[in-house]
Design a protein around this motif. Structure first.
Motif, PDB file in Angstrom:
ATOM      1  N   MET A   1       0.849  -1.191   0.000  1.00  0.00           N
ATOM      2  CA  MET A   1       0.000   0.000   0.000  1.00  0.00           C
ATOM      3  C   MET A   1       0.889   1.247   0.000  1.00  0.00           C
ATOM      4  O   MET A   1       1.741   1.412   0.874  1.00  0.00           O
ATOM      5  CB  MET A   1      -0.922  -0.002   1.210  1.00  0.00           C
ATOM      6  N   LYS A 282      -0.945   0.655   9.136  1.00  0.00           N
ATOM      7  CA  LYS A 282      -1.769   0.074   8.066  1.00  0.00           C
ATOM      8  C   LYS A 282      -2.526  -1.135   8.584  1.00  0.00           C
ATOM      9  O   LYS A 282      -3.746  -1.268   8.366  1.00  0.00           O
ATOM     10  CB  LYS A 282      -0.892  -0.323   6.885  1.00  0.00           C
ATOM     11  N   THR A 291     -10.003  -1.814   2.636  1.00  0.00           N
ATOM     12  CA  THR A 291      -8.757  -1.515   1.924  1.00  0.00           C
ATOM     13  C   THR A 291      -8.858  -0.179   1.204  1.00  0.00           C
ATOM     14  O   THR A 291      -7.920   0.626   1.219  1.00  0.00           O
ATOM     15  CB  THR A 291      -8.437  -2.637   0.917  1.00  0.00           C
ATOM     16  N   THR A 294      -8.599   2.677   3.742  1.00  0.00           N
ATOM     17  CA  THR A 294      -7.235   2.776   4.256  1.00  0.00           C
ATOM     18  C   THR A 294      -6.300   3.350   3.206  1.00  0.00           C
ATOM     19  O   THR A 294      -5.440   4.195   3.514  1.00  0.00           O
ATOM     20  CB  THR A 294      -6.739   1.398   4.728  1.00  0.00           C
ATOM     21  N   GLU A 295      -6.464   2.937   1.963  1.00  0.00           N
ATOM     22  CA  GLU A 295      -5.666   3.532   0.882  1.00  0.00           C
ATOM     23  C   GLU A 295      -5.939   5.027   0.751  1.00  0.00           C
ATOM     24  O   GLU A 295      -5.039   5.805   0.423  1.00  0.00           O
ATOM     25  CB  GLU A 295      -5.964   2.825  -0.441  1.00  0.00           C
TER      26      GLU A 295
END
Length: 313
Positions: A1, A282, A291, A294-295
Motif C-alpha cells: 500500500m 496500516k 482496503t 485505508t488507501e
C-alpha cells in the motif's frame, strides 16, 4: 500500500549537522531516510524547510536547506522533485518517490514577496505562514495575543494563490486561520494537526476548523506527535485511529491524510518511530476500515488534493 506523508523535518537535521546523510545514514540520528522511504513503499514525502529560532530571520538558512534538499535528497536514484501534477503522474508510472518542498514559517522572507516568488522557482509548493509564534505575516498558535494576519500577511495569501503555493494552516493562530480562509480563493490544508475535541492541545484543530477545511475541499494530515494525540498517557496507534475516526465522523473520510512530523519529534507513538514502521498503522487500520478507505488515508486522498492544487505544468 503506497504512502504519502505530508510533513517531516529531516531537512532541519541535515541543516544543523553537515555530517548527516539522507542516503546510507549510519548515525541513527534521522527518522526519515532514503532507505526507510523505500521500505515504506512511499509514493510522496513532503520535506518541510523549518529554521530553528537561533538561525531564523534571513533567507540564508532557507536557501541552505533547499541546497541540501537538492544535493542530499534529490540525488538519490528513486527520488523525484514534484512541482506539478505531471510530476505526480511520472512518479506513479516510473516507481519514483515524489519529493514535495514546503516552507514551515515565513519569517526569513522578512515580508519581501519577491523572495516567495524566487522560492516558487526553486520548487516550493506549500507554505505554513508561521511556526508557533508571531512573525511579520501573522501570529502562531502559541502567541498569547492570538492575532490574525497582518496587512502584509494578507498580501501573502493573495500571492500564494496567484503562484500556486498551497496554504498550510498548521501552527497558525485560530484568528489567522479564519483570516486566511476568508481571503484565499483556493482550499487550505493542515499538514500535521489533529482533532482538538479528542486531544485539547493548541496545535490541534477545532471541529469548526476541520469542517471548514472539509467543506472547502482541503485536507488534514493526522500527525504522530504524542502530545497532539493523547494528553493522558503515552501515545499508541489506537490514538491515531481515534483521531481518524473522529474527523471521519465530521464528514472528513475523504479529507484525511498522514503528516507524521518525523524528525521534528523526540518521542514516538509506540511501534511507529520511523517510516519503515508505518505497516503497523496500516495493519491496525485494516482491522477497522476497508482496503479502499485505508488507501484513502495512506495516499489517495492526498494525491487527489495534490492533483487538483498543483500546477498542471
Amino acid at each position: 500500500m503506497k504512502v504519502v506523508d505530508f510533513h517531516c523535518d529531516v531537512l532541519m537535521k541535515l541543516l544543523l549537522d553537515d555530517r548527516l546523510h539522507f542516503k546510507n545514514d549510519v548515525t541513527g540520528a534521522l527518522d526519515v531516510t532514503y532507505e526507510r522511504l523505500q521500505d515504506a513503499d512511499t509514493l510522496l514525502q513532503t520535506f518541510a524547510i523549518y529554521i530553528p529560532s537561533k538561525l531564523n530571520g534571513s533567507m540564508t538558512p532557507i536557501l541552505d536547506s533547499i541546497d541540501l534538499f537538492y544535493e542530499k535528497v534529490l540525488t538519490c536514484p528513486a527520488m523525484h522533485l514534484v512541482r506539478t501534477s505531471g510530476d505526480l503522474d511520472y512518479c506513479i508510472q516510473n516507481g519514483k518517490i515524489g519529493a514535495l518542498l514546503s516552507l514551515e514559517g515565513l519569517d526569513g522572507l522578512q515580508g519581501n514577496l519577491a523572495m516567495l516568488r524566487n522560492l516558487y522557482q526553486l520548487g516550493v509548493r506549500a507554505a505554513g505562514i508561521t511556526w508557533n509564534y508571531a512573525n511579520w505575516a501573522a501570529d502562531g498558535v502559541m502567541e498569547p495575543r492570538g492575532g490574525g494576519l497582518t496587512a502584509k500577511g494578507k498580501e501573502l495569501i493573495k500571492e500564494c494563490n496567484k503562484l500556486g503555493i498551497m496554504l498550510d494552516m498548521s501552527h497558525l493562530s485560530e484568528r489567522g486561520f479564519w483570516d486566511s480562509v476568508a481571503l484565499s480563493d483556493k482550499p487550505v490544508f493542515a499538514s500535521h494537526s489533529n482533532a482538538k475535541s479528542i486531544c485539547d492541545h493548541p496545535r490541534n484543530l477545532t471541529d469548526l476548523q476541520i469542517k471548514t477545511i472539509i467543506e472547502g475541499k482541503g485536507i488534514v494530515g493526522i500527525t504522530y506527535v504524542p502530545m497532539f494525540l493523547n494528553s493522558q498517557s503515552a501515545a499508541t496507534i489506537d490514538d491515531i485511529i481515534r483521531h481518524i475516526d473522529y474527523i471521519g465522523s465530521l464528514g472528513g473520510e475523504k479529507h484525511i491524510m498522514l503528516g507524521s512530523d518525523f524528525d521534528g519529534i523526540d518521542t514516538y507513538v509506540e511501534r511507529l518511530a520511523h517510516p519503515g514502521q508505518v505497516i503497523a498503522l496500516k495493519d491496525a487500520l485494516l482491522k477497522r476500515y476497508s482496503t479502499t478507505q485505508t488507501e484513502g488515508f495512506f495516499s489517495q486522498n492526498a494525491m487527489r488534493f495534490l492533483c487538483e492544487q498543483l500546477p498542471v505544468s
